[in-house]
Design a protein around this motif. Structure first.
Motif, PDB file in Angstrom:
ATOM      1  N   TRP A  85       0.815  -1.223   0.000  1.00 28.10           N
ATOM      2  CA  TRP A  85       0.000   0.000   0.000  1.00 28.10           C
ATOM      3  C   TRP A  85       0.836   1.256   0.000  1.00 28.10           C
ATOM      4  O   TRP A  85       0.379   2.314  -0.419  1.00 28.10           O
ATOM      5  CB  TRP A  85      -0.939  -0.013   1.198  1.00 28.10           C
ATOM      6  N   VAL A  86       2.051   1.134   0.476  1.00 23.24           N
ATOM      7  CA  VAL A  86       2.919   2.303   0.578  1.00 23.24           C
ATOM      8  C   VAL A  86       3.707   2.522  -0.723  1.00 23.24           C
ATOM      9  O   VAL A  86       4.299   3.572  -0.939  1.00 23.24           O
ATOM     10  CB  VAL A  86       3.834   2.089   1.820  1.00 23.24           C
ATOM     11  N   CYS A  87       3.668   1.544  -1.611  1.00 20.66           N
ATOM     12  CA  CYS A  87       4.321   1.684  -2.910  1.00 20.66           C
ATOM     13  C   CYS A  87       3.658   2.811  -3.684  1.00 20.66           C
ATOM     14  O   CYS A  87       2.442   2.830  -3.836  1.00 20.66           O
ATOM     15  CB  CYS A  87       4.196   0.381  -3.690  1.00 20.66           C
ATOM     16  N   THR A 105       4.602  -3.490 -11.177  1.00 24.11           N
ATOM     17  CA  THR A 105       3.403  -4.122 -11.721  1.00 24.11           C
ATOM     18  C   THR A 105       2.920  -5.206 -10.768  1.00 24.11           C
ATOM     19  O   THR A 105       1.715  -5.374 -10.544  1.00 24.11           O
ATOM     20  CB  THR A 105       3.706  -4.737 -13.096  1.00 24.11           C
ATOM     21  N   MET A 108       0.864  -3.830  -7.972  1.00 25.06           N
ATOM     22  CA  MET A 108      -0.526  -3.540  -8.346  1.00 25.06           C
ATOM     23  C   MET A 108      -1.354  -4.824  -8.329  1.00 25.06           C
ATOM     24  O   MET A 108      -2.489  -4.839  -7.844  1.00 25.06           O
ATOM     25  CB  MET A 108      -0.561  -2.907  -9.739  1.00 25.06           C
ATOM     26  N   SER A 109      -0.766  -5.902  -8.856  1.00 29.21           N
ATOM     27  CA  SER A 109      -1.486  -7.178  -8.859  1.00 29.21           C
ATOM     28  C   SER A 109      -1.731  -7.656  -7.432  1.00 29.21           C
ATOM     29  O   SER A 109      -2.803  -8.199  -7.116  1.00 29.21           O
ATOM     30  CB  SER A 109      -0.691  -8.235  -9.617  1.00 29.21           C
ATOM     31  N   LYS A 111      -1.993  -5.767  -4.774  1.00 31.78           N
ATOM     32  CA  LYS A 111      -3.028  -4.922  -4.163  1.00 31.78           C
ATOM     33  C   LYS A 111      -4.393  -5.521  -4.490  1.00 31.78           C
ATOM     34  O   LYS A 111      -5.249  -5.675  -3.614  1.00 31.78           O
ATOM     35  CB  LYS A 111      -2.960  -3.497  -4.743  1.00 31.78           C
ATOM     36  N   ASN A 112      -4.548  -5.845  -5.761  1.00 32.31           N
ATOM     37  CA  ASN A 112      -5.803  -6.415  -6.218  1.00 32.31           C
ATOM     38  C   ASN A 112      -6.116  -7.709  -5.480  1.00 32.31           C
ATOM     39  O   ASN A 112      -7.235  -7.933  -5.003  1.00 32.31           O
ATOM     40  CB  ASN A 112      -5.733  -6.644  -7.723  1.00 32.31           C
ATOM     41  N   ILE A 115      -7.201  -7.081  -1.938  1.00 33.42           N
ATOM     42  CA  ILE A 115      -8.577  -6.592  -1.865  1.00 33.42           C
ATOM     43  C   ILE A 115      -9.543  -7.753  -2.087  1.00 33.42           C
ATOM     44  O   ILE A 115     -10.508  -7.930  -1.347  1.00 33.42           O
ATOM     45  CB  ILE A 115      -8.815  -5.486  -2.915  1.00 33.42           C
ATOM     46  N   ASP A 125      -6.260   2.578   2.708  1.00 30.73           N
ATOM     47  CA  ASP A 125      -5.533   2.138   1.518  1.00 30.73           C
ATOM     48  C   ASP A 125      -6.452   1.433   0.543  1.00 30.73           C
ATOM     49  O   ASP A 125      -6.513   1.782  -0.632  1.00 30.73           O
ATOM     50  CB  ASP A 125      -4.382   1.196   1.921  1.00 30.73           C
ATOM     51  N   HIS A 129      -9.014   2.723  -3.376  1.00 25.02           N
ATOM     52  CA  HIS A 129      -9.264   2.092  -4.669  1.00 25.02           C
ATOM     53  C   HIS A 129     -10.731   1.790  -4.858  1.00 25.02           C
ATOM     54  O   HIS A 129     -11.299   1.958  -5.940  1.00 25.02           O
ATOM     55  CB  HIS A 129      -8.423   0.816  -4.793  1.00 25.02           C
ATOM     56  N   LYS A 130     -11.367   1.356  -3.777  1.00 28.49           N
ATOM     57  CA  LYS A 130     -12.800   1.028  -3.851  1.00 28.49           C
ATOM     58  C   LYS A 130     -13.615   2.261  -4.236  1.00 28.49           C
ATOM     59  O   LYS A 130     -14.444   2.198  -5.160  1.00 28.49           O
ATOM     60  CB  LYS A 130     -13.241   0.501  -2.481  1.00 28.49           C
TER      61      LYS A 130
END
Lengths: 202, 297, 768
Positions: A85-87, A105, A108-109, A111-112, A115, A125, A129-130
């Motif tokens: 999340w801090v990236c 990249t 990001m994957s 993070k997804n 979630i 965090d 995105h939500k």
């Protein structure tokens, strides 16, 4: 073990269980299929990514350690780390990695994935995105004031004050757009969403 | 010179002086910016992607599909959009699985994208298509005594393979522009360091530190002004400069202009023509440095 | 139970069939010789162990009985039959088939004689660094005439630039220059500097090499190296010997101990050549050694063998932009640091002595990016450790820091050297540096100490980078000129990784030192000795034996279309006036040229088309086993692998019948068709990993067969191919088993189809 059991032993055993478990190996295999995860077995743990990362100081695990943990199948530790999340998606690590791992990249994957697996429920965090997703789909474009209002902790007076200050500053310069920007909504977003909403947790 | 113009969400509101100044200098340089009709949010790097990657690619692809119909290169003022749209082309080229799903999504929205629309940052259009010579010709007010720190941020330089505007570690193209406008360039460490981007919303303290490092490294290298090429970078470095100052108990006072505003100044444009009054850190202090060259207030 | 001997005895042409328990033993050998002499035999077939074991033994035996040794044929019924099949009756049946095939092939064997070729007893060594120097001395001492060709104006190579060597701290010049002087004084060594090979012709034992010698505009015979010319010269240029750290004049001596010890003019800078003026050096030269009219010379050398010792160069560190090489004069390479140690250690920026120095390892090595190379440079760690220790010795309160990923201290004394560095307070940070930031008078290195899990930012007086080692400029062109391969790392490729490290794919050509891959001086010296030894063995008898198993032209068929010329892997085919010319010395008998000739004008001795077809027919015609699989197996590595499987007693399906051939490339579609026509139901192709058809080329070759078989509606599944290394017998034997199962499921080829193919082959035979 010959000595008396302590809770440290439990920790070691737990790590061993994760590392040698099938679910651990599954996690590695899944990550290798994610965008950014293709080359992680080629990582030589050199630490160039960690050395140049501008937000490393705020991470519990460095980028290099995250890859190590993925290789060992430590799913829970990876997906609940602060690192992802801090990236800030600055791509410094990916640009410099000698083994061509696109760590950004992968972040990001992950993070997804975090979630999707409810690893970070109700944190600012993941909520960012939500709500971004929600607002963009509502209007077709982002409307920052609405996003911020949704995100704000309405009980935190200091942050409310702080955001209000920024808002005022922008308002004074004529840069705060209260009315939301819209595309010709009609149906295009909803039609798209029908095709793209595979496994989205709302 | 005509381009399919992708403004990007931030430019519409919080950074409107960026698009205003860009449009002004475009008039002078003979660039026609044709706004992509009914464009939508590109997905903002990972803002949408982290929640739903497929939807994120589809959103970005919609813009490319709309641009394809216009048969022009796409140009954008926002580095993050430049990255996101460029990345979209790459994903659609390399990941046939995602491509077929995105095609289906586009079809449901009545669109088709065949691929190959070129995505160019506006700075690239100015430097490659217009060229420094033509820009120099239009300089009415050489920006003497301005020591400009060009801020490239993340996406003008990186990542190689997606954003190829300049050398990833030692970019120089904006500096060349600065010199063509009569100002001096400043070499400083922070020029390609991250400003903190959207961490300003989720983890503000981190963003404040990152932007502080950028601003202070420019200052200590002797800069009296900074230029940016991305609305989010500008917001963090300009609108939030006050927050940085109060958080760290320091004074910075470094005016941060959009690079298009700097060009506008050199072209002899009025301050409110290029929206200087909207910059949060007042650029008033730098005007006198070159104002003797013409009648600026 | 059927008796193999009886079955074979009843075949056409078989006069005697006998069994022995140890046919390689003396009594048995005597029996064979006696039978040859007394019974007037003109062919002998020995069915026993693998020909890889005793082919030569039996050939010698029949030779001593007066028969041409190439009339001896062997059938492998041990490693590839009795040792690997459990079903006795099937194994027996297969043994009969194998011997039958050998008998049929034997009928077409021809007498062959290896030829003797006189060799030229001189050697060309390309590259005058420590590897070339050592090989040259070794060979010259053995009595060979050696030509040492060096591209630069002096021999010595990179070793002449080093300060001290690790781990012994020998002064590099002190151990190198005496050898250089010996080379210069040796009556059997001719040194050609400013020289490069430009063309290579001929074959092993008799190479003809054209060497271009660029003019140095100074007569080395007259020059006394007084240095007057250098002093008087008004033009400065960057010194490549000093790694561009200092300047030298346009007329200069490469370094103090240069050999030849004479000046040389760089005509890109010399005013005489660039502007037509000056000439001061000539005026002041007391020996009249300067000659602006010196011309380029081409020398034709005749040599028996060539050693390639062209060394390495450093990757350009500009390519790894995060280390800011080129943005501050105190960011240097490890080779530049060596020069600084010898100039008196100082910072290039202001001449001050550096105290705190960062050594950054792995700049471009171990990488998977376009700008880098995939391999380890091997000497980076030890060089940094050496330089850290030298820094500590020469500068009080020095602070060397080494930023590493993995310390490689592999050689003798290296680990102890590493310990010494730690004991002498070198700071080791485990973390590849992320970036170097020039900051006025010092440099900031950012890295993560991955052991502590903390980012660090440290200022340094100087930063020393360890760039990757890459092949020297011109390596690709030289490899092409010589007809030898480069490996995937772009260095010259050795013939075998473990067992033939200084040989190349071409006989008479050897490689030594860093031209084969990064390494230190010790390993380089050993390789140069090994290469010299190999050369001496090769040229030692004054003549070499040339195998008669080479390609040959069938008269009156060649129309000079030239397709075979490019196909030949050793450039053994050339253009003649009416037809191609075959260089039988360079020919390695692979047979790749044979099937691609549209006029069938080429054939291969001892694996002729007639012999092959006879063997194919013999191996499947005449028994009712089903299914029948022919496995064409490359004769060295792949066949050796099958033998190894036999030695390990790894059982597999007896339906597999192996035919040994030089390379799968020897086969054309007609051989495959013969196989099916004669009774095979499936065909497998196994090529050695180091064979002439690499994986992708092999696949292409077999895919073409599959396409051609489509005409006869023979399923492509009936063909399979693979490559193998010698120890991988499990892989190919498991493949055999799976393939047999597959063919069993597909069922045998129908008799009608076989007739169809037979008819087609008949038609082809009667004229295309």
């Amino acid at each position: 073990m010959v000595h008396e059991k302590t809770e440290h032993d439990e920790e070691v055993k737990t790590v061993q269980q994760v590392v040698n478990s099938e679910s651990g190996k599954d996690f590695l295999r899944e990550v290798m299929k994610m965008p950014g995860g293709e080359k992680i077995l080629g990582c030589i743990q050199c630490g160039t990514c960690a050395g140049g990362c501008p937000t490393r100081f705020a991470m519990d695990y460095s980028p290099m350690q995250i890859i190590k943990m993925i290789n060992l199948g430590m799913k829970r530790d990876v997906l609940s780390s602060s690192t992802i999340w801090v990236c800030s998606a600055c791509y410094t690590c990916a640009t410099r990695c000698p083994r061509n791992v696109s760590f950004t990249t992968l972040m990001m994957s992950l993070k997804n994935r975090a979630i999707l697996e409810n690893m970070v429920e109700n944190s600012v965090d993941s909520n960012f995105h939500k709500y971004f997703f929600e607002v963009v789909n509502k209007y077709g474009r982002i409307h920052e004031p609405e996003l911020l209002v949704k995100l704000m902790d309405k009980t935190d007076l200091r942050s409310l004050q702080h955001n209000a200050n920024l808002g005022l500053r922008l308002l004074k310069k004529g840069k705060l757009r209260m009315r939301a920007p819209k595309t010709e909504q009609n149906k295009w977003v909803n039609n798209m969403l029908e095709k793209t909403s595979e496994k989205v947790s709302q | 010179m005509k381009y399919a113009f992708y403004p990007g969400c931030s430019v519409e509101s919080t950074e409107r002086e960026y698009v205003d100044s860009a449009k002004e200098i475009s008039k002078v340089l003979g660039i026609e910016l044709v706004e992509i009709p009914d464009w939508n949010c590109c997905g903002a790097v990972d803002a949408v992607y982290a929640f739903n990657p497929l939807h994120s690619v589809a959103l970005a692809a919609r813009n490319l599909a709309l641009a394809e119909k216009m048969q022009m290169d796409v140009t954008t003022l926002c580095s993050a959009c430049y990255f996101t749209l460029s990345r979209t082309n790459k994903i659609l080229e390399e990941d046939s699985g995602t491509k077929s799903k995105v095609d289906a999504a586009l079809e449901s929205a009545g669109l088709k994208y065949n691929g190959g629309v070129k995505v160019r940052h506006f700075a690239d259009v100015l430097l490659s298509d217009v060229g420094l010579e033509k820009i120099k010709e239009n300089v009415k007010v050489p920006l003497n005594n301005l020591k400009v720190a060009s801020y490239y941020g993340c996406f003008l330089a990186r990542p190689p393979g997606i954003c190829n505007f300049d050398n990833p570690e030692h970019p120089t193209r904006l500096d060349e522009l600065v010199e063509a406008l009569g100002a001096s360039k400043v070499n400083y460490y922070g020029k390609t360091r991250c400003c903190g981007a959207s961490l300003g919303i989720t983890n503000e303290k981190i963003m404040l530190k990152l932007s502080k490092d950028v601003l202070l490294s420019a200052k200590s290298a002797g800069a009296n002004c900074m230029i940016t090429a991305c609305p989010l970078c500008h917001l963090n470095l300009d609108a939030k400069q006050k927050d940085i100052e109060s958080h760290f108990h320091i004074k910075i006072d470094l005016p941060v202009l959009h690079f298009t505003q700097l060009i506008g100044l050199a072209f002899g444009m009025e301050s409110n023509q290029i929206g200087l009054q909207r910059n949060c850190v007042s650029p008033k202090m730098i005007i006198p440095l070159f104002a003797s060259n013409t009648q600026h207030k | 139970m059927v008796n193999v001997k009886d079955k074979i005895a009843s075949l056409d042409g078989v006069k005697i069939a006998e069994t022995f328990e140890y046919v390689c033993s003396n009594p048995a050998q005597e029996r064979i010789k006696k039978a040859v002499k007394e019974q007037g035999l003109n062919r002998v077939v020995v069915a026993s162990c693998s020909p890889r074991m005793h082919l030569e033994t039996f050939r010698q035996a029949v030779k001593s009985a007066g028969m041409n040794p190439y009339f001896l044929e062997m059938a492998n019924i041990r490693e590839q039959c009795s040792w690997v099949h459990d079903d006795k009756s099937k194994a027996t049946n297969k043994a009969i088939a194998l011997v039958r095939a050998a008998v049929r092939r034997a009928q077409y064997l021809e007498p062959l004689t290896p030829s003797k070729l006189k060799v030229t007893e001189s050697v060309l060594v390309i590259g005058g660094g420590i590897a070339g120097i050592n090989s040259a001395l070794e060979l010259a001492d053995k009595g060979y005439q050696v030509y040492l060709v060096e591209r630069n104006p002096s021999i010595g190579g990179h070793m002449s630039q080093l300060s001290k060597t690790f781990p012994t701290f020998d002064c590099s010049a002190c151990i190198l220059t005496p050898r250089m002087v010996t080379v210069a004084q040796h009556p059997s060594i001719k040194i050609l500097t400013n020289a490069e090979p430009i063309a290579v012709k001929g074959s092993a034992g008799n190479y003809e090499v054209d060497v271009k010698i660029k003019p140095r505009y100074v007569d080395t015979a007259k020059c006394i190296a007084c240095g007057e010319c250098t002093q008087k010269c008004p033009v400065k240029k960057p010194s490549s010997f000093e790694e561009n750290l200092v300047e030298e004049k346009a007329i200069y001596r490469p370094f103090k101990q240069a050999i030849p010890n004479a000046s040389v003019i760089d005509k890109d800078y010399c005013l005489h050549f660039t502007k037509g003026v000056c000439g001061i050096c000539q005026k002041f030269c007391k020996s009249e050694a300067i000659n602006f009219n010196q011309e380029e010379e081409i020398m034709e050398l005749k040599v028996g063998a060539i050693i390639v010792s062209t060394g390495y160069t450093l990757m350009d560190p500009h390519l790894i932009g995060q280390y800011s090489f080129g943005f501050h004069p105190d960011i240097i390479t490890n080779l530049q640091f060596e020069r600084l140690m010898l100039q008196g250690l100082h910072k290039p920026s202001n001449g001050e002595v550096p105290k705190k120095v960062a050594f950054i390892l792995c700049v471009g090595s171990r990488a998977a990016i376009a700008e880098g190379v995939g391999y380890c440079c091997k000497i980076g760690c030890m060089t940094a450790i050496k330089q850290a220790l030298l820094l500590g010795k020469s500068v009080p309160d020095a602070e060397p820091w080494i930023f590493y990923t993995d310390v490689r201290a592999h050689g003798k004394g290296y680990e102890e050297f590493y310990t010494k560095a730690r004991e002498h307070l070198t700071t080791f940070i485990r973390g590849r540096a992320a970036e170097v930031i020039p900051n006025g008078s010092h440099l900031i290195v950012k890295a993560e100490d991955t052991l502590l899990g903390k980012q660090i930012e440290e200022p340094f007086d100087m930063v020393v980078l360890s760039p990757a080692l890459i092949p020297n400029k011109g390596t690709k062109e030289l490899a092409y000129m010589l007809g030898i391969d480069l490996g995937p790392d772009d260095f010259f490729l050795e013939a075998h990784h473990k067992l033939r490290g200084v040989e190349t794919k071409r006989e008479g050509m050897y490689v030594a030192g860093a031209s084969q891959g990064p390494k230190d001086v010790r390993e380089t010296t050993m390789e140069s000795m090994a290469a010299a030894s190999k050369v001496a063995t090769f040229l030692g008898k004054g003549e070499i034996s040339v195998s008669p198993e080479v390609a040959y032209l069938v008269p009156d068929r060649c129309d000079l279309c030239g397709i075979c010329i490019d196909k030949c892997p050793t450039k053994a085919i050339g253009r003649g006036k009416k037809e191609v010319i075959l260089d039988t010395v360079s020919c390695i008998g692979c047979g790749l040229c044979v099937p691609i000739c549209p006029k069938e004008a080429l054939d291969l001795k001892n694996t002729t088309d007639k012999q092959l077809v006879a063997q194919i027919k013999g191996i499947v015609e005449g028994d009712e086993a089903t299914p029948k699989i022919i496995a064409f197996v490359e004769k060295m590595t792949a066949y050796g692998s099958a033998d190894l499987g036999g030695q390990s007693r790894r059982s597999y399906s007896p339906e597999i019948r192996i035919v040994r051939i030089p390379s799968i490339g020897r086969l054309g579609i007609k051989h495959v068709l013969h196989a099916f026509a004669a009774g095979a139901d499936g065909v497998v192709f196994v090529e050695g990993d180091d064979g002439l058809l690499k994986e992708d080329k092999l696949r292409e070759h077999v895919i073409q067969f599959k396409k051609d078989l489509g005409k006869f509606r023979i399923q492509s599944l009936r063909l399979q191919s693979t490559t193998t290394t010698l120890p991988q017998y499990e892989k190919i034997l498991a493949l055999f088993d799976d393939f047999v199962e597959r063919i069993r499921k597909l069922g045998p080829i129908t008799q009608e189809k076989r007739e169809e193919v037979k008819k087609f082959l008949e038609g082809e035979k009667n004229g295309p």
